[in-house]
Design a protein around this motif. Structure first.
Motif, PDB file in Angstrom:
ATOM      1  N   ASP A   1       0.839  -1.367   0.088  1.00  0.00           N
ATOM      2  CA  ASP A   1      -0.169   0.007   0.036  1.00  0.00           C
ATOM      3  C   ASP A   1       0.766   1.412   0.192  1.00  0.00           C
ATOM      4  O   ASP A   1       1.618   1.442   0.796  1.00  0.00           O
ATOM      5  CB  ASP A   1      -0.696   0.051   1.322  1.00  0.00           C
ATOM      6  N   PRO A   2       0.749   1.993  -0.945  1.00  0.00           N
ATOM      7  CA  PRO A   2       1.732   3.336  -0.984  1.00  0.00           C
ATOM      8  C   PRO A   2       1.473   4.084   0.011  1.00  0.00           C
ATOM      9  O   PRO A   2       2.439   5.021   0.347  1.00  0.00           O
ATOM     10  CB  PRO A   2       1.268   3.887  -2.401  1.00  0.00           C
ATOM     11  N   ILE A   3       0.189   4.295   0.700  1.00  0.00           N
ATOM     12  CA  ILE A   3      -0.035   5.004   2.061  1.00  0.00           C
ATOM     13  C   ILE A   3       0.661   4.750   2.932  1.00  0.00           C
ATOM     14  O   ILE A   3       1.327   5.417   3.444  1.00  0.00           O
ATOM     15  CB  ILE A   3      -1.417   5.414   2.002  1.00  0.00           C
ATOM     16  N   ARG A   4       0.453   3.323   3.153  1.00  0.00           N
ATOM     17  CA  ARG A   4       1.331   3.087   4.182  1.00  0.00           C
ATOM     18  C   ARG A   4       2.781   2.937   4.138  1.00  0.00           C
ATOM     19  O   ARG A   4       3.443   3.478   4.988  1.00  0.00           O
ATOM     20  CB  ARG A   4       0.966   1.387   4.493  1.00  0.00           C
ATOM     21  N   VAL A   5       3.340   3.098   3.027  1.00  0.00           N
ATOM     22  CA  VAL A   5       4.640   3.178   2.824  1.00  0.00           C
ATOM     23  C   VAL A   5       5.111   4.595   3.104  1.00  0.00           C
ATOM     24  O   VAL A   5       6.074   4.806   3.563  1.00  0.00           O
ATOM     25  CB  VAL A   5       5.282   2.626   1.323  1.00  0.00           C
ATOM     26  N   GLU A   6       4.395   5.532   2.420  1.00  0.00           N
ATOM     27  CA  GLU A   6       4.504   7.000   2.535  1.00  0.00           C
ATOM     28  C   GLU A   6       4.456   7.162   4.156  1.00  0.00           C
ATOM     29  O   GLU A   6       5.347   8.147   4.689  1.00  0.00           O
ATOM     30  CB  GLU A   6       3.479   7.603   1.973  1.00  0.00           C
ATOM     31  N   ALA A   7       3.717   6.537   4.981  1.00  0.00           N
ATOM     32  CA  ALA A   7       3.495   7.010   6.405  1.00  0.00           C
ATOM     33  C   ALA A   7       4.793   6.550   7.023  1.00  0.00           C
ATOM     34  O   ALA A   7       5.337   7.363   8.004  1.00  0.00           O
ATOM     35  CB  ALA A   7       2.531   6.348   6.953  1.00  0.00           C
ATOM     36  N   ARG A   8       5.099   5.464   6.775  1.00  0.00           N
ATOM     37  CA  ARG A   8       6.497   4.836   7.323  1.00  0.00           C
ATOM     38  C   ARG A   8       7.712   5.698   6.955  1.00  0.00           C
ATOM     39  O   ARG A   8       8.692   5.979   7.536  1.00  0.00           O
ATOM     40  CB  ARG A   8       6.563   3.576   6.930  1.00  0.00           C
ATOM     41  N   ARG A   9       7.695   6.304   5.639  1.00  0.00           N
ATOM     42  CA  ARG A   9       8.663   7.029   5.025  1.00  0.00           C
ATOM     43  C   ARG A   9       8.908   8.470   6.133  1.00  0.00           C
ATOM     44  O   ARG A   9       9.921   8.651   6.442  1.00  0.00           O
ATOM     45  CB  ARG A   9       8.601   7.589   3.840  1.00  0.00           C
ATOM     46  N   LEU A  10       7.660   8.995   6.237  1.00  0.00           N
ATOM     47  CA  LEU A  10       7.811   9.963   7.216  1.00  0.00           C
ATOM     48  C   LEU A  10       8.152   9.959   8.478  1.00  0.00           C
ATOM     49  O   LEU A  10       8.801  10.562   9.249  1.00  0.00           O
ATOM     50  CB  LEU A  10       6.155  10.662   7.473  1.00  0.00           C
ATOM     51  N   ALA A  11       7.658   8.869   9.006  1.00  0.00           N
ATOM     52  CA  ALA A  11       8.238   8.263  10.445  1.00  0.00           C
ATOM     53  C   ALA A  11       9.620   8.191  10.525  1.00  0.00           C
ATOM     54  O   ALA A  11      10.309   8.551  11.436  1.00  0.00           O
ATOM     55  CB  ALA A  11       7.433   6.863  10.972  1.00  0.00           C
ATOM     56  N   VAL A  12      10.256   7.603   9.375  1.00  0.00           N
ATOM     57  CA  VAL A  12      11.657   7.462   9.408  1.00  0.00           C
ATOM     58  C   VAL A  12      12.374   8.767   9.346  1.00  0.00           C
ATOM     59  O   VAL A  12      13.448   8.985   9.633  1.00  0.00           O
ATOM     60  CB  VAL A  12      12.152   6.647   8.115  1.00  0.00           C
ATOM     61  N   THR A  13      11.956   9.734   8.265  1.00  0.00           N
ATOM     62  CA  THR A  13      12.266  11.017   8.102  1.00  0.00           C
ATOM     63  C   THR A  13      12.336  11.826   9.744  1.00  0.00           C
ATOM     64  O   THR A  13      13.624  12.457   9.854  1.00  0.00           O
ATOM     65  CB  THR A  13      11.557  11.807   7.103  1.00  0.00           C
ATOM     66  N   TRP A  14      11.209  11.550  10.268  1.00  0.00           N
ATOM     67  CA  TRP A  14      11.179  12.341  11.396  1.00  0.00           C
ATOM     68  C   TRP A  14      12.276  11.686  12.658  1.00  0.00           C
ATOM     69  O   TRP A  14      12.794  12.481  13.241  1.00  0.00           O
ATOM     70  CB  TRP A  14       9.692  12.235  11.923  1.00  0.00           C
ATOM     71  N   ALA A  15      12.221  10.626  12.604  1.00  0.00           N
ATOM     72  CA  ALA A  15      13.056   9.771  13.593  1.00  0.00           C
ATOM     73  C   ALA A  15      14.525  10.361  13.430  1.00  0.00           C
ATOM     74  O   ALA A  15      15.477  10.285  14.364  1.00  0.00           O
ATOM     75  CB  ALA A  15      12.782   8.225  13.533  1.00  0.00           C
ATOM     76  N   ARG A  16      15.037  10.042  12.083  1.00  0.00           N
ATOM     77  CA  ARG A  16      16.354  10.595  11.709  1.00  0.00           C
ATOM     78  C   ARG A  16      16.852  11.877  11.939  1.00  0.00           C
ATOM     79  O   ARG A  16      17.815  12.266  12.704  1.00  0.00           O
ATOM     80  CB  ARG A  16      16.442  10.407  10.008  1.00  0.00           C
TER      81      ARG A  16
END
Length: 218
Positions: free
Chosen positions: A173-188
């Protein structure tokens, strides 16, 4: 370098717990989709390698891998457990691990700041390639052998061309992938590492939510 063979893959579901104290009470409605891959080692012993389906989403988000590029995602997920840790002094005592570290030491990880996404991905793929060259390769058993195994146990199934085809057939699901990408960006940017917890979640949490994000509700 050792080669282990892949024989089958199947989707199941793992349990989900609402709290550590209530770990005996599973929530089947929130269970995480879980892939199991049957592996036979070079010595003939067998084991089932399992990973949550959302691991594919996380690797896509962490390294910018195309969600439709299942070959790369599976190559990463299946081999990354065998990347030696740079801070493990015992790794240098294993000649195969030492060779991997000689090639990859100091390369950026997903969490290294101020590095381009391309450099992070290239570094991780270099680590995977080194593992496959010096330590371990996971490759499909032949169709003939897998079909013979099915016939031996009395199954009427037809062995797929590749045992990982059922995983490749699923869509991320591209929406779930994008949500995780935002979480990764924030955590980084915050200097932290999200640690997905696939078993312990607060009630009604989204599947695969990092533990830190749901901790306040537990």
């Amino acid at each position: 370098m050792t080669t282990w063979t892949l024989w089958d893959s199947e989707l199941s579901y793992g349990p989900v717990y609402h709290s550590q104290k209530d770990a005996v009470r599973a929530n089947p409605m929130g269970a995480e989709p879980l892939w199991g891959v049957a592996v036979v080692k070079s010595d003939g012993s067998r084991f089932l390698k399992t990973f949550p389906h959302s691991t594919l989403e996380w690797r896509s988000a962490e390294y910018g891998i195309d969600p439709d590029d299942k070959d790369t995602l599976l190559d990463v997920v299946l081999h990354e457990d065998y990347i030696p840790r740079e801070d493990d002094p015992l790794a240098l005592m294993d000649p195969t691990s030492a060779k991997v570290l000689a090639v990859t030491r100091g390369m950026p990880t997903c969490w290294t700041p101020n590095v381009s996404d391309k450099d992070r991905l290239d570094a991780h793929l270099t680590r995977i390639a080194a593992v496959k060259k010096y330590r371990l390769r996971l490759e499909p058993a032949s169709v003939e052998d897998r079909q013979g195994a099915l016939a031996y146990v009395g199954s009427s199934r037809i062995a797929p061309a590749d045992p990982l085809d059922p995983i490749r057939a699923t869509q991320l699901d591209p929406i779930r992938v994008e949500a995780r990408r935002l979480a990764v960006t924030w955590a980084r940017s915050a200097g932290t590492v999200p640690r997905p917890d696939f078993l312990l979640k607060p009630p009604d949490a989204f599947m695969g939510m990092p533990a830190e994000m749901g901790a306040a509700s537990v």
